[in-house]
Design a protein around this motif. Structure first.
Motif, short mmCIF file in Angstrom:
data_model
loop_
_atom_site.label_atom_id
_atom_site.label_comp_id
_atom_site.label_asym_id
_atom_site.label_seq_id
_atom_site.Cartn_x
_atom_site.Cartn_y
_atom_site.Cartn_z
N PRO A 111 0.84 -1.20 0.00
CA PRO A 111 0.00 0.00 0.00
C PRO A 111 0.87 1.25 0.00
O PRO A 111 2.03 1.22 0.42
CB PRO A 111 -0.80 -0.11 1.29
CG PRO A 111 -0.04 -1.04 2.16
CD PRO A 111 0.76 -1.93 1.25
N PRO A 112 0.33 2.35 -0.46
CA PRO A 112 1.08 3.61 -0.45
C PRO A 112 1.45 4.02 0.98
O PRO A 112 0.79 3.61 1.94
CB PRO A 112 0.12 4.62 -1.06
CG PRO A 112 -1.01 3.84 -1.61
CD PRO A 112 -0.99 2.49 -1.01
N ALA A 113 2.48 4.82 1.12
CA ALA A 113 2.97 5.26 2.43
C ALA A 113 1.87 5.91 3.26
O ALA A 113 1.82 5.73 4.48
CB ALA A 113 4.14 6.21 2.26
N GLU A 114 0.94 6.64 2.62
CA GLU A 114 -0.09 7.32 3.40
C GLU A 114 -1.03 6.34 4.11
O GLU A 114 -1.61 6.68 5.14
CB GLU A 114 -0.89 8.32 2.56
CG GLU A 114 -1.67 7.72 1.42
CD GLU A 114 -0.94 7.76 0.09
OE1 GLU A 114 -1.61 7.51 -0.91
OE2 GLU A 114 0.27 8.02 0.05
N VAL A 115 -1.13 5.11 3.61
CA VAL A 115 -1.94 4.11 4.30
C VAL A 115 -1.30 3.80 5.65
O VAL A 115 -1.97 3.77 6.68
CB VAL A 115 -2.09 2.83 3.46
CG1 VAL A 115 -2.73 1.70 4.27
CG2 VAL A 115 -2.91 3.12 2.21
N TRP A 116 0.01 3.56 5.64
CA TRP A 116 0.70 3.27 6.89
C TRP A 116 0.68 4.48 7.83
O TRP A 116 0.56 4.32 9.05
CB TRP A 116 2.14 2.83 6.63
CG TRP A 116 2.18 1.54 5.86
CD1 TRP A 116 2.74 1.33 4.64
CD2 TRP A 116 1.63 0.29 6.26
NE1 TRP A 116 2.55 0.05 4.24
CE2 TRP A 116 1.89 -0.63 5.22
CE3 TRP A 116 0.95 -0.16 7.38
CZ2 TRP A 116 1.48 -1.96 5.27
CZ3 TRP A 116 0.54 -1.49 7.44
CH2 TRP A 116 0.81 -2.37 6.40
N GLU A 117 0.78 5.68 7.28
CA GLU A 117 0.71 6.87 8.11
C GLU A 117 -0.65 6.98 8.79
O GLU A 117 -0.75 7.32 9.97
CB GLU A 117 0.98 8.11 7.26
CG GLU A 117 2.39 8.20 6.76
CD GLU A 117 2.59 9.27 5.70
OE1 GLU A 117 1.69 10.11 5.48
OE2 GLU A 117 3.66 9.26 5.06
N THR A 118 -1.70 6.68 8.06
CA THR A 118 -3.06 6.73 8.63
C THR A 118 -3.20 5.69 9.74
O THR A 118 -3.75 5.99 10.81
CB THR A 118 -4.12 6.49 7.54
OG1 THR A 118 -3.98 7.50 6.56
CG2 THR A 118 -5.52 6.51 8.11
N ILE A 119 -2.69 4.49 9.50
CA ILE A 119 -2.77 3.44 10.52
C ILE A 119 -2.00 3.88 11.76
O ILE A 119 -2.49 3.76 12.88
CB ILE A 119 -2.22 2.11 9.97
CG1 ILE A 119 -3.17 1.57 8.90
CG2 ILE A 119 -2.02 1.09 11.10
CD1 ILE A 119 -2.62 0.40 8.12
N ARG A 120 -0.79 4.39 11.56
CA ARG A 120 0.03 4.85 12.68
C ARG A 120 -0.69 5.95 13.47
O ARG A 120 -0.73 5.93 14.70
CB ARG A 120 1.38 5.34 12.19
CG ARG A 120 2.32 5.72 13.33
CD ARG A 120 3.58 6.42 12.86
NE ARG A 120 3.21 7.72 12.33
CZ ARG A 120 3.52 8.17 11.13
NH1 ARG A 120 4.24 7.44 10.30
NH2 ARG A 120 3.15 9.36 10.72
N ASP A 121 -1.31 6.88 12.76
CA ASP A 121 -1.99 7.99 13.42
C ASP A 121 -3.19 7.52 14.24
O ASP A 121 -3.56 8.16 15.22
CB ASP A 121 -2.46 9.03 12.39
CG ASP A 121 -1.28 9.77 11.76
OD1 ASP A 121 -0.16 9.70 12.29
OD2 ASP A 121 -1.52 10.42 10.71
N GLN A 122 -3.80 6.42 13.82
CA GLN A 122 -4.99 5.93 14.52
C GLN A 122 -4.65 5.03 15.71
O GLN A 122 -5.52 4.72 16.51
CB GLN A 122 -5.90 5.20 13.55
CG GLN A 122 -6.52 6.13 12.54
CD GLN A 122 -7.45 5.44 11.58
OE1 GLN A 122 -7.70 4.24 11.69
NE2 GLN A 122 -7.96 6.19 10.62
#
Length: 74
Positions: free
Chosen positions: A62-73
């Motif tokens: 997945p694109p990096a922003e997917v992991w960033e969203t998961i991390r943020d949540q």
């Protein structure tokens, strides 16, 4: 593109199901045609679905922003 079409984004779940079986309401289909964000999300779901159907052995990353969203949540 009408302002109203941007207010009612289909849920990610609806977009994922659409990628799997092509079943999306007419209103949601119109919205996806007009909304670049939803088209992008749908394209990602379609890519994953196609890879799964093809039996891909290499994981779809997945694109990096997917992991960033998961991390943020978390």
């Amino acid at each position: 593109m009408s302002a109203g079409s941007q207010l009612n984004h289909p849920s990610p779940g609806d977009l994922a199901l659409f990628a799997l079986d092509g079943d999306l309401s007419e209103e949601a289909e119109r919205h996806v045609r007009d909304c670049a964000s939803c088209r992008s999300t749908l394209a990602q779901f379609v890519r994953v679905t196609e890879a799964a159907r093809a039996g891909a052995t290499d994981p779809v990353r997945p694109p990096a922003e997917v992991w960033e969203t998961i991390r943020d949540q978390l």
